[in-house]
Design an enzyme around this catalytic site. Sequence first.
Site, PDB file in Angstrom:
ATOM      1  N   LYS A 135      -3.335  13.107  12.379  1.00  0.00           N
ATOM      2  CA  LYS A 135      -4.429  12.348  11.973  1.00  0.00           C
ATOM      3  C   LYS A 135      -3.385  10.675  11.537  1.00  0.00           C
ATOM      4  O   LYS A 135      -3.205  10.610  10.661  1.00  0.00           O
ATOM      5  CB  LYS A 135      -5.031  12.609  10.766  1.00  0.00           C
ATOM      6  CG  LYS A 135      -5.894  12.377  10.013  1.00  0.00           C
ATOM      7  CD  LYS A 135      -7.102  12.004   8.744  1.00  0.00           C
ATOM      8  CE  LYS A 135      -5.953  11.003   8.177  1.00  0.00           C
ATOM      9  NZ  LYS A 135      -6.714  10.102   8.479  1.00  0.00           N
ATOM     10  N   GLU A 164       1.334  -2.457  -6.388  1.00  0.00           N
ATOM     11  CA  GLU A 164       1.406  -2.800  -5.372  1.00  0.00           C
ATOM     12  C   GLU A 164      -0.216  -3.136  -4.906  1.00  0.00           C
ATOM     13  O   GLU A 164      -1.275  -3.319  -5.326  1.00  0.00           O
ATOM     14  CB  GLU A 164       1.309  -1.539  -4.494  1.00  0.00           C
ATOM     15  CG  GLU A 164       1.744  -1.333  -3.022  1.00  0.00           C
ATOM     16  CD  GLU A 164       2.153  -0.600  -1.754  1.00  0.00           C
ATOM     17  OE1 GLU A 164       1.521   0.490  -2.598  1.00  0.00           O
ATOM     18  OE2 GLU A 164       2.803  -0.931  -1.071  1.00  0.00           O
ATOM     19  N   CYS A 195       4.721  -2.330   4.056  1.00  0.00           N
ATOM     20  CA  CYS A 195       5.219  -1.205   2.892  1.00  0.00           C
ATOM     21  C   CYS A 195       6.836  -2.019   2.333  1.00  0.00           C
ATOM     22  O   CYS A 195       7.173  -1.831   1.202  1.00  0.00           O
ATOM     23  CB  CYS A 195       6.689   0.208   2.885  1.00  0.00           C
ATOM     24  SG  CYS A 195       6.144   0.719   4.668  1.00  0.00           S
TER      25      CYS A 195
END
Length: 1004
Positions: free
Chosen positions: A677, A890, A792
Amino acid sequence: MAHSERFNLRVREIGREVFELADAAQPSIFQAAWWFEQATRMLDRDDRLRTRAFQFVDCLPSLRDNAVLTRHLAEYLDDKRLDLPKIFRTAVGPGRLLTMREELIGRAARFGATQMAGRFITGYDAPSAIKTIERLRAKGMAFTMDVLGESTTSYSRADRYAEVYHHLIDELAARAASWERIPLIDEDSNGPMPRVNLSIKLTGLDPHFDAIDTDRAIREVSSRLQPLLHRARRAGAFVNIDMESYKHRDLTLELFKRLFLEDDFRDWCEIGIAVQAYLKDGERDLIGLLEWGKQRGTRFTIRLVKGAYWDAETAAAVRNYKDPPVWTRKYQSDACYERMTRIMFQHAHLIRPAFASHNVRSLAVVIATAEELGVSRNEYEVQTLFGMGDPLKTAMVRLGQCVRVYCPYGDLMPGMGYLIRRLLENTSNEGFLKQGFGDRTSHDRLLADPTIVKQPSSPLPARRYRNTDPEEPMATFKNASNTNFATGENRRKMIGAIDYVRGECGRTYPLIINDQTVSTKAWHDSINPSRPREVIGQVAQATTADVSQAIKAARRAFQQWRAVRAADRANLLRKAADRIEMRRFEMAATMILEVGKPWREADADVTEAVDHWRYYADQIQRIESHPRLRNIPGEDNMLAYSPKGVCAVISPFAFPLAILSGMTSAALAAGNTVVMKPARQASVLAAKLVEILGDVGIPPGVVNFVPGPGTTIGQHLVENGDVNLVAFTGSHEVGTGVIRAGAIVRPGQGFIKKMIVEMGGKNPIIVDDDADLDGAVQAVIESAFAFAGQKCSSCSRLIVLDGVYDVLLDRLRQATESVPIGPADAPATMLGPVIDERAQTRVRECIDLARTEGRILVEGKLPPEAQGGYFVPPVVVVDVKPEARIAQEEIFGPVLVVIRASDFDQAIEIANNSRYALTGGLFSRSPAHIDRARREFAVGNLYINRRITGSQVDAQPFGGFKLSGTGVKAGSPDYLLHFMDARCITENTLRSGFVPSEERTEVS
Ligand SMILES: Cc1cc2nc3c(=O)[nH]c(=O)nc-3n(C[C@H](O)[C@H](O)[C@H](O)COP(=O)(O)OP(=O)(O)OC[C@H]3O[C@@H](n4cnc5c(N)ncnc54)[C@H](O)[C@@H]3O)c2cc1C
């Protein structure tokens, strides 16, 4: 006698004469040059000492007070293996400095460094440089003046660099009018020559001097160079364009050729360019320029050099498994120089040849070739560097040659690259300077024809692997290479691929379950975030029922797939890697259009994907072929691994091919089957990967493709009791939810689900107060703003030591204002759009929060091309408290928070004060601080003195801990083990006390 013999005899004659004249001009013990020679000889004895000395020199200008300087000196020399003179060791040995007067040592070191810099750099300002060139003229030598300031980091600094040249032209031209005429250097056969001569490095005129967008770079450089050329022409000055690293070569040539064909400059002969003989295609460059000169119809100068970036070019090539663009044997560069010398003289009607060298053989060949071809001495010139081979310069003047000295001036900080290149040249074992004037190698040997006496060269820099684990024989893995966009062919391929992918827009991508395409009711338009009206493709959206079908198909396929031999599975994986590489431009172009990843980033994403497929293919074969055996008499013990079953791969948009490939290839290599996915926003690219896997023969059901919304489909996958493991990369919120859901044992589920979960980061970079600030700024900009800060690993916290805070901020502001923003399909773009409207809103909210928690230092401007897309400008927020929300949460956007630290202890503390521990960086030139960071900086990937993004499979296994992830390292030898169950099998081999003979050993 053959021509070559006669020629070499004449070369030897000239060479001997040069040596005699040069010997008479050798420095005496009372001159600074003599002392410099003694110091460089000391460095020759020990490579390690040479490295340490260069590193110390490199950091010297940034050390503000003597105490700091003395501490650094001690740190650099605190190594018992260094071959130091006793007196030195006594002075700087451990503990000594505390008792010695730091002031005295500091002053002495500074004095020595100033003397050394002063040897190669003519002055810190125009008046002092002018004094030096007047002294040179008094010795009968001409000059070319260079302003230190290559590789600029911002437009404002590029403007300043150009401005310095403008002033210089005025000052020099005014001064030159009063200089007495010296025919040897002021006239050639065509009449008077410009007395004012400048050398310019183009990387000083554009912070993004990059061939990836040649037209942009040429426009940008021209906007500063053209006014300068007009001024030089009006003032009767000469302008030379220097040649820099190989990656800039084509662009430099292209710019030179385009600019000087323009009407304003076409008939101007006082221009020149350097050509490098150490390049394997140096002769081709030269011939290209001569042809261009013929077409242009006006004389110009070519300066022949061997090339100043040999160490860097070879290191870069070795690092990238490439053939170096430079010759790898010194005699090859020398021989090429001689061939090019002849070609230049054969075209002396088109050019004024200039020969830059300190090599007596090379210069003797120049003189002998000119004699042979009837070119008179005033039709060419010899060029040397200020502070290098001074006796040779004197000898050449005495021989009646026109000698021009290259005179750099300006601040040492931007000039450090230049200074280090000179130090390297002076201490290089291959270099003529050391052999000819230092080691006193025999003249005959030095004057020998390089094609006959092939002097040995030092080996190339090597990749060094020190495997500590004998069971891990993986040192042979080769990473794939990124595309070199300096070549026009590759740029054209990328443009073609983008057109091709655009041509496919509107294509539909169904689900793939058990190798069957499945259409659904719901379809998702995957759009281009740079231009949201552009639909890249329509992707079928799976229902939970489809996902259940896919899991069943994967479970059915598992038994056959696990039975396939590891070597055969590995071969299929390698085929997939080859196929991705074949379609690399198309895959990158899809990424550019579908997720807004700029060219270079998209290309690197493909490279990493290719690496994952190959790396895990190698790894599974290693694991299978080297089971861990511990056989003891009467008992065989084996540790072996078997696949877990069905793996759900849930991947992010940030590395839409690399991470998807990493997780899928690891699962498949280990023998698991996959239900994939992908991120919704990157599902066209994922569909193409699945297509490739089908093409290479991955059996039906082994990879099933079920794109759809994470909240329903993702959830269903994670919760399903038939899924044995989940490989997830994404946000902290979703990731922790995945772990929670996966932890529940569902009815009928006979195993604990394995969760491999990688989450976000709040990655810090510390800039120490002795750091290379330009290097730091460049790395911070790339780490924080490339791909709009959506990796990231992106940098989002910058922690700066008090001592350099203001200076760094100033440069950071300028560099941020210079970040190229635009649609991702524009080749020069560094900062493209964020992924979608939701992300754009969220990042904007964070910027609003930043206004309340800190002060916005700079907010970039969006260009007109960025209107309409999901763009957010780069933002730098200063005066932020370490615990502020903006410094802790974040953001996943181009927002950089800057925090001030009073000292290094505090900097480390702030860096570690985060829930996350993914990547981190340190810019420092203190060996002690670097050591501390290695021990105490708590991140999964620590990068020292480089950007913190762009890890390489195998060399830099990637992954973090704390709330950044489960501590698993992708691209490492352990990664596959997380996709498998370990089994230890013990067999008692004793039968009624009988020990098989192979278990016996000789008793001595
Ligand atoms: C006036 C002037 C202007 C200059 N401008 C430029 C410029 O624009 N661009 C530029 O790049 N350089 C420039 N240089 C620097 C120049 O390239 C170096 O000074 C030069 O390479 C040293 O060569 P040499 O003939 O003096 O010495 P040598 O000792 O004969 O040659 C040293 C050179 O050989 C080459 N070499 C060393 N080891 C190897 C090996 N193992 N295999 C193959 N080749 C090897 C390298 O090029 C090295 O610099 C300039 C120099 C001068 C004097």
